[in-house]
Design a protein around this motif. Sequence first.
Motif, PDB file in Angstrom:
ATOM      1  N   ALA A 196       4.214  -5.495   9.154  1.00 16.50           N
ATOM      2  CA  ALA A 196       4.137  -4.330   8.273  1.00 16.50           C
ATOM      3  C   ALA A 196       5.509  -3.687   8.220  1.00 16.50           C
ATOM      4  O   ALA A 196       6.147  -3.480   9.256  1.00 16.50           O
ATOM      5  CB  ALA A 196       3.105  -3.330   8.781  1.00 16.50           C
ATOM      6  N   ASN A 197       5.959  -3.395   7.016  1.00 19.11           N
ATOM      7  CA  ASN A 197       7.245  -2.737   6.816  1.00 19.11           C
ATOM      8  C   ASN A 197       6.981  -1.389   6.143  1.00 19.11           C
ATOM      9  O   ASN A 197       6.536  -1.341   4.996  1.00 19.11           O
ATOM     10  CB  ASN A 197       8.166  -3.604   5.947  1.00 19.11           C
ATOM     11  N   TYR A 198       7.253  -0.312   6.852  1.00 19.55           N
ATOM     12  CA  TYR A 198       6.959   1.035   6.369  1.00 19.55           C
ATOM     13  C   TYR A 198       8.262   1.722   5.984  1.00 19.55           C
ATOM     14  O   TYR A 198       9.099   2.008   6.843  1.00 19.55           O
ATOM     15  CB  TYR A 198       6.235   1.823   7.457  1.00 19.55           C
ATOM     16  N   LYS A 199       8.449   1.968   4.687  1.00 21.46           N
ATOM     17  CA  LYS A 199       9.624   2.667   4.185  1.00 21.46           C
ATOM     18  C   LYS A 199       9.366   4.162   4.322  1.00 21.46           C
ATOM     19  O   LYS A 199       8.819   4.814   3.418  1.00 21.46           O
ATOM     20  CB  LYS A 199       9.868   2.285   2.725  1.00 21.46           C
ATOM     21  N   MET A 200       9.770   4.729   5.452  1.00 25.99           N
ATOM     22  CA  MET A 200       9.471   6.119   5.763  1.00 25.99           C
ATOM     23  C   MET A 200      10.185   7.074   4.817  1.00 25.99           C
ATOM     24  O   MET A 200       9.610   8.035   4.313  1.00 25.99           O
ATOM     25  CB  MET A 200       9.856   6.394   7.219  1.00 25.99           C
ATOM     26  N   THR A 201      11.478   6.835   4.587  1.00 26.67           N
ATOM     27  CA  THR A 201      12.310   7.595   3.659  1.00 26.67           C
ATOM     28  C   THR A 201      13.246   6.596   2.984  1.00 26.67           C
ATOM     29  O   THR A 201      13.285   5.422   3.374  1.00 26.67           O
ATOM     30  CB  THR A 201      13.140   8.675   4.389  1.00 26.67           C
ATOM     31  N   PRO A 202      14.033   7.003   1.994  1.00 26.07           N
ATOM     32  CA  PRO A 202      14.989   6.071   1.393  1.00 26.07           C
ATOM     33  C   PRO A 202      15.992   5.498   2.392  1.00 26.07           C
ATOM     34  O   PRO A 202      16.638   4.483   2.098  1.00 26.07           O
ATOM     35  CB  PRO A 202      15.690   6.929   0.332  1.00 26.07           C
ATOM     36  N   PHE A 238       0.867  -1.165   0.000  1.00 25.07           N
ATOM     37  CA  PHE A 238       0.000   0.000   0.000  1.00 25.07           C
ATOM     38  C   PHE A 238       0.912   1.225   0.000  1.00 25.07           C
ATOM     39  O   PHE A 238       1.223   1.789   1.047  1.00 25.07           O
ATOM     40  CB  PHE A 238      -0.910   0.010   1.234  1.00 25.07           C
ATOM     41  N   GLY A 239       1.363   1.599  -1.184  1.00 32.83           N
ATOM     42  CA  GLY A 239       2.319   2.692  -1.269  1.00 32.83           C
ATOM     43  C   GLY A 239       3.629   2.300  -0.599  1.00 32.83           C
ATOM     44  O   GLY A 239       4.216   1.258  -0.918  1.00 32.83           O
ATOM     45  N   PRO A 240       4.097   3.077   0.374  1.00 31.15           N
ATOM     46  CA  PRO A 240       5.368   2.773   1.048  1.00 31.15           C
ATOM     47  C   PRO A 240       5.250   1.695   2.129  1.00 31.15           C
ATOM     48  O   PRO A 240       6.238   1.337   2.758  1.00 31.15           O
ATOM     49  CB  PRO A 240       5.749   4.114   1.675  1.00 31.15           C
ATOM     50  N   VAL A 241       4.029   1.173   2.342  1.00 30.11           N
ATOM     51  CA  VAL A 241       3.808   0.180   3.392  1.00 30.11           C
ATOM     52  C   VAL A 241       3.554  -1.182   2.747  1.00 30.11           C
ATOM     53  O   VAL A 241       2.692  -1.321   1.875  1.00 30.11           O
ATOM     54  CB  VAL A 241       2.617   0.561   4.289  1.00 30.11           C
ATOM     55  N   TYR A 242       4.314  -2.184   3.196  1.00 31.02           N
ATOM     56  CA  TYR A 242       4.129  -3.550   2.728  1.00 31.02           C
ATOM     57  C   TYR A 242       3.675  -4.403   3.908  1.00 31.02           C
ATOM     58  O   TYR A 242       4.354  -4.476   4.931  1.00 31.02           O
ATOM     59  CB  TYR A 242       5.430  -4.105   2.146  1.00 31.02           C
ATOM     60  N   ALA A 264       8.466  -4.005  17.494  1.00 32.09           N
ATOM     61  CA  ALA A 264       8.576  -2.815  16.642  1.00 32.09           C
ATOM     62  C   ALA A 264      10.057  -2.484  16.510  1.00 32.09           C
ATOM     63  O   ALA A 264      10.794  -2.470  17.515  1.00 32.09           O
ATOM     64  CB  ALA A 264       7.813  -1.639  17.231  1.00 32.09           C
ATOM     65  N   GLN A 265      10.510  -2.227  15.295  1.00 28.43           N
ATOM     66  CA  GLN A 265      11.924  -1.932  15.042  1.00 28.43           C
ATOM     67  C   GLN A 265      12.044  -0.715  14.127  1.00 28.43           C
ATOM     68  O   GLN A 265      11.317  -0.585  13.145  1.00 28.43           O
ATOM     69  CB  GLN A 265      12.609  -3.125  14.399  1.00 28.43           C
ATOM     70  N   TYR A 266      12.984   0.151  14.456  1.00 22.22           N
ATOM     71  CA  TYR A 266      13.318   1.289  13.596  1.00 22.22           C
ATOM     72  C   TYR A 266      14.778   1.163  13.178  1.00 22.22           C
ATOM     73  O   TYR A 266      15.652   0.890  14.014  1.00 22.22           O
ATOM     74  CB  TYR A 266      13.117   2.617  14.332  1.00 22.22           C
TER      75      TYR A 266
END
Length: 402
Positions: A184-190, A154-158, A225-227
Motif C-alpha cells: 500500500a502506498n499512501y500519499k499523505m501530502t504532496p 482508494f483516494g490517496p491510497v494505492y 514500512a517506509q516513510y
Amino acid sequence: MKNQKKAIVLGITATMLMPVCFNGGTAEAAAADTDVAAMQAEINDLTARLTDLENSLAAAKEKQEAAKSEKKAKKEAPTIKWSGSTKSGYMYDEKKTGKIKAEAKILATTVVDKTYDVGLGLKFKSTSSEPNGKKYSSEKNKIKLEQAYVGRSFGPVYVKAGVQTVSLGEGLWLSKSSVNQFTANYKMTPHDALYLGYGRDSQDYLVNDTSDDNPPARTRLLKFAQYQHDFSKDAYAGLYFGTQQPERYFGVYGSTPVVGKFGVSAEYVRNTNKTKPGFGKVDNGYGYEYFGANKNTQGYVISLNYGKAKKKGTWDIIGQYLNVDQNLFMNDNYTDWDDYITADGFKGFGLIMDYATSDHSKLSLLRYWAHTNPDGANVDKDGNSLEKSPHYSTYLKFTTKF
C-alpha cells in the motif's frame, strides 16, 4: 416531422386554390381544374421528396448513433500497454572468469472496468561462463515471473497484490522484482508518502525443477514500512524498518543536489538480529555458512554523481563507497548490488560511467575495487573463520528501454 409535412402541403394547396375562389365562368373553371391537377401532381411529388428526406435523416441519425456507440465501446474496452527492457554485456571478476550476460524483460499493463490495473511481466535471462582453471565452461538459462499483480486506488491510497517489484531507500537492503507481496502506498501530502508491504520474499521461476535431492527453496516472511519526504524534485530523505525472517532491519537514506551537476545520495542499514541460523542441506539455502558472532551487523553506501545520462548524447559518472559487514544479508538475492554483495560482506570503491547512445539506450562501464569484510568471531561448522579476499570486477553492458 409528419405534422410539419402536413402543414407544408396544406399551405401549398391553399395558395394554389386562391385564384379559383376569385374567378368565375366555365372557361376559367376549366383552366382552374387543369391548374389544380398540375398543382396536385406537384404536391404529390413534393410529398414524396419530403418522405425521402425524412427517411434519409432517420438513417443518418441511426448511423451517427451507431458510430457513437462503437466509439464509446472502443474507449471503454481494456487497452494493453507494453513496455520492457534489454541488457547485454560482459563481466570479468577476481576469479579471472568472464561471463557473457543477456537479459530481457517484457511487461503488459491494462485497466479493467475503469477500476483495477493489472500487470503481467516475464524476465528471460541467460548467462554463459568461460572456463576457470579446471572448471568447464557453462551456461544458465532462466525464465522468471517478473510481475503478476492487480492494483487499485482508494483516494490517496494505492494498493497492489501479487508478484511485483519492491524497493526501499537506495536499494541497499531491498530492491527486487518477482516478490509476492501485498503493498500500500499512501500519499499523505504532496511531499510525504508512506509505503507498506507484507508477504513472502519468494521469487517465481517458471522453470525450476525440484526433487528430494533439490527441494524447493525456502521462502521467508517479508514485511516493511517506509516513510519518505520530498524536499524538491531531486532532494528527498526517508527511513524504513522491516523484517526478512529472521532478520530485523532499520535504515535511513537520502539524496540531494550539491552544486551544479553534482549530487550525493546515501543509505545506512542496520540488522538488529544477533542470532544467525546456521546453514544446512535440509534448509536448502536457508541460513549462514559462517555464524556465531552474535552481534548487530550494519552497512552503508555513499554515492557522488555528476550529470545524468538520460537524453541522447548526455553522460554521467558515479563514484561509490560501500562498507557492508559479513552476515548483514543472508544472500545477495534482494540488494540492488547483487553482483557484488554476499553474506561475506563487501568493502571498497566503485566507479560507474554511463553514456546515452539514444533517448532509450545506454552504454555503461562499471568497475569495483573491494574485498570481503569478514568477522573473525563467525566460524563455519568445522570452526574455521572466513579469510579476507579480494573482490573486484569489471562490467561493460548495453541497456535499452522501450
